[in-house]
Design a protein around this motif. Structure first.
Motif, PDB file in Angstrom:
ATOM      1  N   GLU A  21      29.415 -42.978 -14.379  1.00  0.00           N
ATOM      2  CA  GLU A  21      30.412 -44.008 -14.632  1.00  0.00           C
ATOM      3  C   GLU A  21      29.827 -45.418 -14.605  1.00  0.00           C
ATOM      4  O   GLU A  21      30.497 -46.383 -15.006  1.00  0.00           O
ATOM      5  CB  GLU A  21      31.564 -43.913 -13.624  1.00  0.00           C
ATOM      6  CG  GLU A  21      31.177 -44.069 -12.177  1.00  0.00           C
ATOM      7  CD  GLU A  21      30.853 -42.734 -11.514  1.00  0.00           C
ATOM      8  OE1 GLU A  21      30.862 -42.685 -10.271  1.00  0.00           O
ATOM      9  OE2 GLU A  21      30.583 -41.754 -12.250  1.00  0.00           O
ATOM     10  N   ASN A  22      28.564 -45.575 -14.136  1.00  0.00           N
ATOM     11  CA  ASN A  22      27.933 -46.896 -14.070  1.00  0.00           C
ATOM     12  C   ASN A  22      26.811 -47.063 -15.093  1.00  0.00           C
ATOM     13  O   ASN A  22      26.097 -48.073 -15.052  1.00  0.00           O
ATOM     14  CB  ASN A  22      27.382 -47.140 -12.663  1.00  0.00           C
ATOM     15  CG  ASN A  22      28.460 -47.159 -11.609  1.00  0.00           C
ATOM     16  OD1 ASN A  22      29.564 -47.636 -11.854  1.00  0.00           O
ATOM     17  ND2 ASN A  22      28.169 -46.612 -10.440  1.00  0.00           N
ATOM     18  N   VAL A  23      26.641 -46.126 -15.999  1.00  0.00           N
ATOM     19  CA  VAL A  23      25.550 -46.210 -16.974  1.00  0.00           C
ATOM     20  C   VAL A  23      25.703 -47.431 -17.865  1.00  0.00           C
ATOM     21  O   VAL A  23      24.732 -48.136 -18.168  1.00  0.00           O
ATOM     22  CB  VAL A  23      25.474 -44.913 -17.806  1.00  0.00           C
ATOM     23  CG1 VAL A  23      24.570 -45.101 -19.018  1.00  0.00           C
ATOM     24  CG2 VAL A  23      24.965 -43.762 -16.960  1.00  0.00           C
ATOM     25  N   ASN A  24      26.923 -47.728 -18.308  1.00  0.00           N
ATOM     26  CA  ASN A  24      27.109 -48.834 -19.255  1.00  0.00           C
ATOM     27  C   ASN A  24      26.840 -50.200 -18.626  1.00  0.00           C
ATOM     28  O   ASN A  24      26.573 -51.178 -19.324  1.00  0.00           O
ATOM     29  CB  ASN A  24      28.523 -48.799 -19.843  1.00  0.00           C
ATOM     30  CG  ASN A  24      29.599 -48.973 -18.793  1.00  0.00           C
ATOM     31  OD1 ASN A  24      29.485 -48.443 -17.689  1.00  0.00           O
ATOM     32  ND2 ASN A  24      30.659 -49.674 -19.128  1.00  0.00           N
ATOM     33  N   THR A  25      26.891 -50.303 -17.279  1.00  0.00           N
ATOM     34  CA  THR A  25      26.597 -51.576 -16.616  1.00  0.00           C
ATOM     35  C   THR A  25      25.232 -51.570 -15.938  1.00  0.00           C
ATOM     36  O   THR A  25      24.852 -52.582 -15.335  1.00  0.00           O
ATOM     37  CB  THR A  25      27.675 -51.881 -15.560  1.00  0.00           C
ATOM     38  OG1 THR A  25      27.713 -50.821 -14.584  1.00  0.00           O
ATOM     39  CG2 THR A  25      29.038 -52.028 -16.212  1.00  0.00           C
ATOM     40  N   PHE A  26      24.480 -50.477 -16.039  1.00  0.00           N
ATOM     41  CA  PHE A  26      23.156 -50.410 -15.421  1.00  0.00           C
ATOM     42  C   PHE A  26      22.241 -51.437 -16.096  1.00  0.00           C
ATOM     43  O   PHE A  26      22.166 -51.502 -17.329  1.00  0.00           O
ATOM     44  CB  PHE A  26      22.588 -49.004 -15.588  1.00  0.00           C
ATOM     45  CG  PHE A  26      21.289 -48.774 -14.866  1.00  0.00           C
ATOM     46  CD1 PHE A  26      21.210 -48.908 -13.494  1.00  0.00           C
ATOM     47  CD2 PHE A  26      20.138 -48.429 -15.562  1.00  0.00           C
ATOM     48  CE1 PHE A  26      20.016 -48.683 -12.824  1.00  0.00           C
ATOM     49  CE2 PHE A  26      18.957 -48.207 -14.907  1.00  0.00           C
ATOM     50  CZ  PHE A  26      18.895 -48.332 -13.534  1.00  0.00           C
ATOM     51  N   PRO A  27      21.542 -52.293 -15.322  1.00  0.00           N
ATOM     52  CA  PRO A  27      20.799 -53.411 -15.936  1.00  0.00           C
ATOM     53  C   PRO A  27      19.808 -53.002 -17.008  1.00  0.00           C
ATOM     54  O   PRO A  27      19.698 -53.695 -18.029  1.00  0.00           O
ATOM     55  CB  PRO A  27      20.089 -54.039 -14.727  1.00  0.00           C
ATOM     56  CG  PRO A  27      20.969 -53.740 -13.572  1.00  0.00           C
ATOM     57  CD  PRO A  27      21.534 -52.374 -13.851  1.00  0.00           C
ATOM     58  N   LEU A  28      19.079 -51.892 -16.851  1.00  0.00           N
ATOM     59  CA  LEU A  28      18.096 -51.515 -17.857  1.00  0.00           C
ATOM     60  C   LEU A  28      18.761 -51.159 -19.190  1.00  0.00           C
ATOM     61  O   LEU A  28      18.144 -51.278 -20.245  1.00  0.00           O
ATOM     62  CB  LEU A  28      17.253 -50.348 -17.360  1.00  0.00           C
ATOM     63  CG  LEU A  28      16.441 -50.573 -16.078  1.00  0.00           C
ATOM     64  CD1 LEU A  28      15.491 -49.420 -15.838  1.00  0.00           C
ATOM     65  CD2 LEU A  28      15.686 -51.889 -16.124  1.00  0.00           C
ATOM     66  N   VAL A  29      20.007 -50.700 -19.114  1.00  0.00           N
ATOM     67  CA  VAL A  29      20.772 -50.425 -20.329  1.00  0.00           C
ATOM     68  C   VAL A  29      21.435 -51.703 -20.826  1.00  0.00           C
ATOM     69  O   VAL A  29      21.437 -52.000 -22.028  1.00  0.00           O
ATOM     70  CB  VAL A  29      21.817 -49.327 -20.069  1.00  0.00           C
ATOM     71  CG1 VAL A  29      22.702 -49.122 -21.299  1.00  0.00           C
ATOM     72  CG2 VAL A  29      21.130 -48.017 -19.681  1.00  0.00           C
ATOM     73  N   ALA A  30      21.993 -52.491 -19.900  1.00  0.00           N
ATOM     74  CA  ALA A  30      22.710 -53.706 -20.284  1.00  0.00           C
ATOM     75  C   ALA A  30      21.795 -54.724 -20.956  1.00  0.00           C
ATOM     76  O   ALA A  30      22.238 -55.481 -21.830  1.00  0.00           O
ATOM     77  CB  ALA A  30      23.370 -54.334 -19.054  1.00  0.00           C
ATOM     78  N   ILE A  31      20.511 -54.763 -20.590  1.00  0.00           N
ATOM     79  CA  ILE A  31      19.581 -55.685 -21.236  1.00  0.00           C
ATOM     80  C   ILE A  31      19.496 -55.404 -22.732  1.00  0.00           C
ATOM     81  O   ILE A  31      19.461 -56.321 -23.556  1.00  0.00           O
ATOM     82  CB  ILE A  31      18.186 -55.573 -20.585  1.00  0.00           C
ATOM     83  CG1 ILE A  31      18.198 -56.209 -19.201  1.00  0.00           C
ATOM     84  CG2 ILE A  31      17.117 -56.240 -21.452  1.00  0.00           C
ATOM     85  CD1 ILE A  31      16.905 -56.052 -18.443  1.00  0.00           C
TER      86      ILE A  31
END
Length: 932
Positions: A412-422
Motif C-alpha cells: 500500500e506504500n509502493v506509490n509513495t516510496f521515494p525510489l519510485v516517487a523520484i
C-alpha cells in the motif's frame, strides 16, 4: 582605623576602602628592618561578601624606608593580587590571579568562593585556567551594594584558517576566536561600566570584553574576521533572584540548545560569511560558521561548519552540518545539498542536474561505521530513449549500495516510496529528498550490497509504468520488484491542457519478492487510492496476492492465492497478506450511493469466493436500500461446497410528530445451499411474516470420505512417488544408453530422498521418526489407522552397503487439508499446515577411518622373481654357448629408487634380497626372465 594605620607609615589609603571596617588585626616589627600591619576588610556585595586581606608594609632599604599597600583575595588554592581604585566617588578594586596559579579546575568550584548559587545556575564546566580576575564596584550613594564581576580566561584559541577547503581561500586572513572568557556578575554591568573598569586593570592583565555584561554566567568571545575584531556574548545561565521566605526556589534558566548566532554578512575573497555562532555544550566550546565559496560558476555552500574544543584541554574538533553546491554555465545547471544526520552520523545528499533536454535526479548518503564505509547512490534520468510502442522507454534509474540494504515498503506504500516517487514525479523532488534524509528507507546494514535497476516506459501512450528491480547480496540473496502503472483515459496530450476530470484513472502498485534463503516467494498487486472511473467519487479498490513458502521458512509448504481478500469468517493467519476487496464505491449524488465488491482465495484447506452489491438512497428523512451478496466456501477432496446468498430490500421514513418517529418496512431472503448432493434451505422474511423452505435432495451436510484410489489419482504423482537427487558433490552426469551415471566428489557427496507422502517409519537405516501424528482426513483414515514406510536400500550388485553411510531426516510442512485427521476442516481451523513431518532422508558416505599404524609389508613382494618361458627356442641337443656374458636385466634409475625405498624401510638390498640371475645357460634349456 585604616587611615590611622596608614598615617603611622605615611601611606596613602585607597579611596575604595577608606573608612571600611576591619577585623583580625595583626602587627609585626623587626627592629631596623620591617614594620607591617595586616587585617581583613569586608566588602558588601549583591551576593556573597568579599573579604580582602590587606597588608601595610614598610621595609628599610639602606637609609630609607620602602612603603607598600598590598591586598590579597584567596579562593581555595588560588591567590589574587588586588589593585585598588583611587576614585573617591566609588569603591572598587581589581584582583588578578597571581602567577603560577593557572591550572585545570571546575568553574562552579571556583565561583562558590565569591558568589552564592542557591538555584544551581553556575555550570560545572571544567576549564583550563590561564587568567582569572575578580573586580568589585560599589557606589558611595546611600544603601548601595557592591557588584562583583568574576572572569576566567581559558585556552581556546581557534581559527578556521587551518582547516582544509576554507583555509586556502582566506589568503592569510584570520577567521576564528582570539580569546574566550567566562564571566559571572552579581548584577548587570553596562558598556560604560566595563570601559571604566578596564582603566583600572594593569596593562599586563587581559582587559574585559567591551560588551554589556548581564547578571549570571556568560561566555564572552573576541572574534576575528580578518582585521575586524568583534565581541560576542553567549548567556550560559542567568542568576535567579533570591527566593522569598517559605517559597520554593524557581527552576534555573537553561542555556540555548544550539547556541547563539550573529549575522556578519562579510566577504573575504571568494568566501562570503553569512553568520557566525557560538555554543557551549558538554563542556565544549563550539564555534560555527555559515558561509559560501564562489569560484567562477561554482558556488559551494557550507551549512554550520563548526570548530570546537573541550575547555579543559585544547583538542580541536571539526564538524559540518551540511554543504550544498550550485553550478550554472550555459545550458547546464547543477544544484545539490549534503546534510549530516547526527542521529546516525551520516551525510545525506541530493542533486539535480539539468540541461535543455535532460534532467538527472540523484540521492545518496555516506557514513563511516565500525564495519567500514557505508554508502549508496540512486539516480533517475528522465529522458525519452525510445523503443517499440508497447515499451517506449521514458527514463532509466540505477542505484548501488555498499553496507546498505533497501527497506522494501508494504504494497500500500509502493506509490509513495521515494525510489519510485523520484521516477514517477508525483511529488516534488525536494520533498522526496527530505524523506530520504531520515535514513528510514536505505539504512546502514553491514555486510549487505544492493543493486537497483529501473525503467519507466509507456505502452501505446496510454499506460505509464515504472518497474524497479532491487537485488540484495551478502550473507543471503534477495530479489525485490517494485512497480507502479497508471492508466488515464483519455491520455494526456503533451503541450495541451489536461482534461479536468478524466473518464477513468487506474493506478496499480506492484510488489514481488524472491528470498530463497528465507524460503519465500510473494507477488502482490493493488489499486492505489488514486483509482476511479467515470467520476472521482467512484473509487476503485482491489488487490491480488500470491504467496508461497518453501524450505528455509517456518511455513514451508504453505501457500495462498487471493484476489480481493478472504471469506468474511476466515481468520487470516498472520503471515498471509492483507488483500483489499475488489470493488467500487460510487457516490453518484449526495443522495445515491452504490457499493460493490468481490473476492476469491485459494489456501491449502479451502477455495473461497464471494461478492456483495449494495445501493442506498437518502433524501431528508426518507431512506431506501437493497443489498445482495453471496459467500462460497469450497472444500478439497472430497468435493464439498457450502454457500450462503442473501437479499435485503427496505424503506424507512423518519418524521417529527410530538417527537421523533421512524417507520420502516423491509423484506429479505437468506439462501443456504450445500452439497453434493445439492441441498439447501431458504429463509423468507416478508416483514409481516417469515418462513423457511427446504429443497433439493435433503442431503446431510456431513461429507463422505472418498476412496483411496481417487485420493491417489488426484493428489499424488502418477510415478516417482519417491525421488532421489544429488544435493551436493555432483561433478557431472554421463549418459550411457538409457542410464544416467553420476560422477561425484566422494568427500562432498550428499544424496537426498523425498516423497509427497509423509512417513511414520524409515526402513533400512536405523532412524527414529520424530513426528508421526497425521492421517488422511479426506479418505477417512485417522492417525492410528495409517502406516507409511520410507524404505532406503543401497546395493552394489547383490551386496547391501547400508552401514557404510550416515543418515539424517528431512522434514517439511504438509497441508492439513490432505494429511489431517478431519474429513472436513472448519474455516476457523488452525493450523493450515502440519509442520515437522518427515519427507525424506539425507544420505552421506562415512569418512574413511584414520589408521592408527602403518600397514604390514610382505618382504616376499620385494624378492627377485624368475619365470621360465617354455618352448621359447631350441638350438640343438648338447649345444653350449662358449664364454657366455649373462647378467640380470635391470633399469638403473628404477633400481636406485627400489634400493632407496628398501633402505627407508630398514632393509639392506645387497644382503636381504637376491639381485641376480644365472651366470650361464645352454640354448637347449628354456630361458628364464627375472623381475623385481
Amino acid at each position: 582605623m585604616i587611615s590611622s594605620l596608614a598615617k603611622f607609615g605615611s601611606i596613602n589609603v585607597p579611596a575604595s576602602i577608606d573608612g571600611a571596617s576591619i577585623s583580625d588585626l595583626t602587627a609585626t616589627y623587626e627592629s631596623g628592618k620591617e614594620l607591617s600591619f595586616g587585617f581583613d576588610v569586608l566588602l558588601e556585595t549583591d551576593a556573597r561578601d568579599v573579604t580582602i586581606s590587606v597588608l601595610l608594609r614598610m621595609t628599610k632599604n639602606g637609609a630609607t624606608w620602602a612603603k607598600a599597600f598590598e591586598g590579597l583575595v584567596v579562593a581555595g588554592d588560588l591567590e589574587f593580587d588586588v589593585t585598588f581604585s583611587q576614585d573617591a566617588t566609588e569603591k572598587s578594586f581589581f584582583a588578578g590571579l597571581k602567577p603560577g596559579g593557572a591550572g585545570e579546575l571546575s568553574l562552579s568550584d571556583l565561583l562558590k568562593h565569591f558568589v552564592d548559587d542557591p538555584n544551581g545556575v553556575i555550570p560545572s564546566v571544567t576549564v583550563s585556567l590561564q587568567e582569572a580576575f575578580v573586580s568589585y564596584t560599589k557606589s558611595n550613594t546611600p544603601n548601595a551594594k557592591g557588584t562583583v564581576l568574576f572572569g576566567v580566561s581559558v585556552g581556546a584559541d581557534m581559527t578556521f584558517s587551518d582547516l582544509p577547503l576554507v583555509g586556502p581561500m582566506l589568503n592569510g586572513q584570520s577567521i576564528g576566536v582570539d580569546s574566550v572568557m567566562f564571566t559571572y556578575a552579581t548584577a548587570r554591568l553596562s558598556l560604560p561600566d566595563i570601559r571604566k573598569l578596564n582603566l583600572s586593570i594593569p596593562d599586563t592583565r587581559p582587559k574585559l570584553p567591551e560588551i554589556d555584561v548581564t547578571g549570571g554566567v556568560s561566555l564572552a568571545l573576541k572574534m576575528a574576521f580578518g582585521q575586524l575584531k568583534q565581541y560576542m556574548s553567549l548567556p550560559v545561565a542567568e542568576q535567579a533572584p533570591p527566593a522569598s521566605s517559605g517559597a520554593p526556589a524557581p527552576a534555573p534558566a537553561k542555556p540555548p540548545a544550539e547556541g547563539k548566532w550573529f549575522s556578519v554578512n562579510k566577504r573575504m575573497g571568494p568566501l562570503s560569511i553569512d553568520r557566525v555562532g557560538v555554543n557551549l555544550k558538554d563542556s565544549k566550546l563550539i564555534f560555527g560558521l555559515d558561509a559560501s565559496v564562489a569560484v567562477g560558476p561554482l558556488t559551494l555552500i557550507l551549512e554550520e561548519m563548526t570548530l570546537g574544543s573541550p575547555l579543559s584541554n585544547f583538542a580541536p574538533e571539526f564538524g559540518l552540518r551540511g554543504f550544498g553546491l550550485e553550478y550554472a554555465s550555459g545550458p547546464v545547471s547543477i544544484s545539490g545539498f549534503f546534510l549530516r544526520n547526527p542521529a546516525i552520523d551520516e551525510y545525506f545528499g541530493a542533486a539535480l542536474i539539468k540541461t535543455s533536454q535532460i534532467t538527472l535526479k540523484a540521492v545518496g548518503a555516506y557514513a563511516m561505521t565500525k564495519d567500514g564505509p557505508s554508502f549508496y547512490l540512486y539516480a533517475y534520468l528522465g529522458y525519452p530513449i525510445g523503443g517499440p510502442a508497447f515499451f517506449f522507454v521514458e527514463g532509466l534509474a540505477a542505484g548501488f549500495g555498499f553496507n546498505r540494504s533497501v527497506r522494501v515498503p508494504a504494497i500500500e506504500n509502493v506509490n509513495t516510496f521515494p525510489l519510485v516517487a523520484i521516477a514517477v514525479g508525483d511529488k516534488p523532488f525536494a520533498d522526496v529528498a527530505s524523506e530520504m534524509a531520515t535514513g528510514n528507507y536505505i539504512p546502514i546494514n553491514p555486510g549487505k550490497i544492493f543493486l537497483a535497476i529501473g525503467v519507466r516506459f509507456t505502452t501505446f501512450k496510454q499506460l505509464d509504468s515504472f518497474l524497479l528491480i532491487i537485488a540484495t547480496f551478502g550473507d543471503s540473496f534477495r530479489l525485490d520488484l517494485l512497480g507502479l502503472s497508471k492508466l488515464v483515459v483519455p491520455a494526456p496530450v503533451p503541450g495541451q491542457a489536461a482534461v479536468k476530470t478524466p473518464l477513468a484513472q487506474v493506478e496499480l502498485a506492484i510488489k514481488a519478492t524472491f528470498a530463497p534463503d528465507e524460503g519465500f516467494i510473494g507477488v502482490q498487486a493493488q489499486l492505489t487510492k488514486n483509482s476511479y472511473i467515470l467520476s472521482k467519487d467512484c473509487t476503485l479498490t482491489g488487490g491480488f496476492a500470491f504467496f508461497t513458502w518453501f524450505k528455509g521458512s517456518a511455513y514451508e509448504g504453505d501457500f495462498v492465492v487471493s484476489i480481493g481478500g478472504y471469506h468474511p469468517q476466515f481468520k487470516r493467519p498472520s503471515h498471509y497478506p492483507v488483500v483489499p476487496r475488489l470493488g467500487l464505491n460510487w457516490n453518484i449524488t449526495s443522495e445515491i450511493n452504490i457499493k460493490g465488491e468481490m473476492y476469491f482465495a485459494l489456501t491449502p484447506a479451502f477455495v473461497m469466493a464471494g461478492g456483495r452489491l449494495e445501493a442506498t438512497f437518502r433524501s431528508g428523512g426518507l431512506k431506501a436500500w437493497f443489498i445482495i451478496g453471496a459467500d462460497f466456501l469450497i472444500g478439497w477432496k472430497p468435493f464439498s461446497y457450502d454457500a450462503r446468498m442473501y437479499l435485503s430490500l427496505g424503506v424507512s421514513s423518519t418524521f417529527w410528530f410530538f417527537g421523533k418517529h421512524t417507520v420502516s418496512f423491509d423484506i429479505g431472503a437468506d439462501l443456504h445451499i450445500w452439497g453434493p448432493e445439492f441441498s439447501g434451505t431458504a429463509y423468507i422474511d416478508l416483514g409481516i411474516v417469515d418462513f423457511t423452505v427446504e429443497f433439493g435432495s435433503g442431503a446431510s451436510q456431513t461429507v463422505n470420505p472418498i476412496p483411496y484410489d481417487e485420493f491417489e489419482k488426484t493428489f499424488l504423482p502418477a510415478k516417482n512417488v519417491a525421488t532421489v537427487s544429488v544435493t551436493s558433490g555432483l561433478l557431472k552426469e554421463v549418459t550411457q544408453g538409457s542410464d544416467t551415471i553420476w560422477v561425484v566428489n566422494p568427500k562432498e557427496f550428499l544424496l537426498s530422498t523425498d516423497s509427497p507422502i509423509p512417513t511414520k517409519k524409515v526402513s533400512g537405516p536405523s532412524m527414529t521418526v520424530a513426528k508421526t501424528a497425521f492421517g488422511i482426513g479426506t479418505v477417512g483414515v485417522a492417525n492410528n489407522d495409517l502406516d507409511t514406510i520410507h524404505t532406503v536400500t543401497i546395493k552394489k550388485g547383490s551386496d547391501t552397503f547400508t552401514q557404510e553411510f550416515t543418515y539424517e531426516p528431512i522434514t517439511k510442512s504438509y497441508p492439513a487439508a490432505l494429511w489431517g485427521n478431519k474429513l472436513k476442516p472448519g474455516k476457523d481451523d488452525k493450523p493450515l499446515l502440519i509442520t515437522g513431518l518427515q519427507s525424506g532422508v539425507k544420505i552421506k558416505a562415512k569418512p574413511p577411518a584414520d589408521p592408527d599404524q602403518m600397514g604390514f609389508l610382505d618382504q616376499d613382494e620385494f624378492e627377485f622373481q624368475t619365470l621360465t618361458i617354455p618352448g621359447a627356442f631350441a638350438v640343438g641337443e648338447g649345444f653350449v654357448l662358449a664364454n657366455p656374458a649373462v647378467a640380470a636385466v635391470t633399469v638403473p634409475s628404477s633400481n636406485a629408487l627400489r634400493n632407496q625405498l628398501l633402505g627407508s624401510l630398514g632393509f639392506d638390498p645387497a644382503t636381504d634380497f637376491e639381485t641376480g640371475g644365472e651366470n650361464a645357460f645352454a640354448f637347449t634349456e628354456n630361458p628364464v626372465a627375472g623381475s623385481y
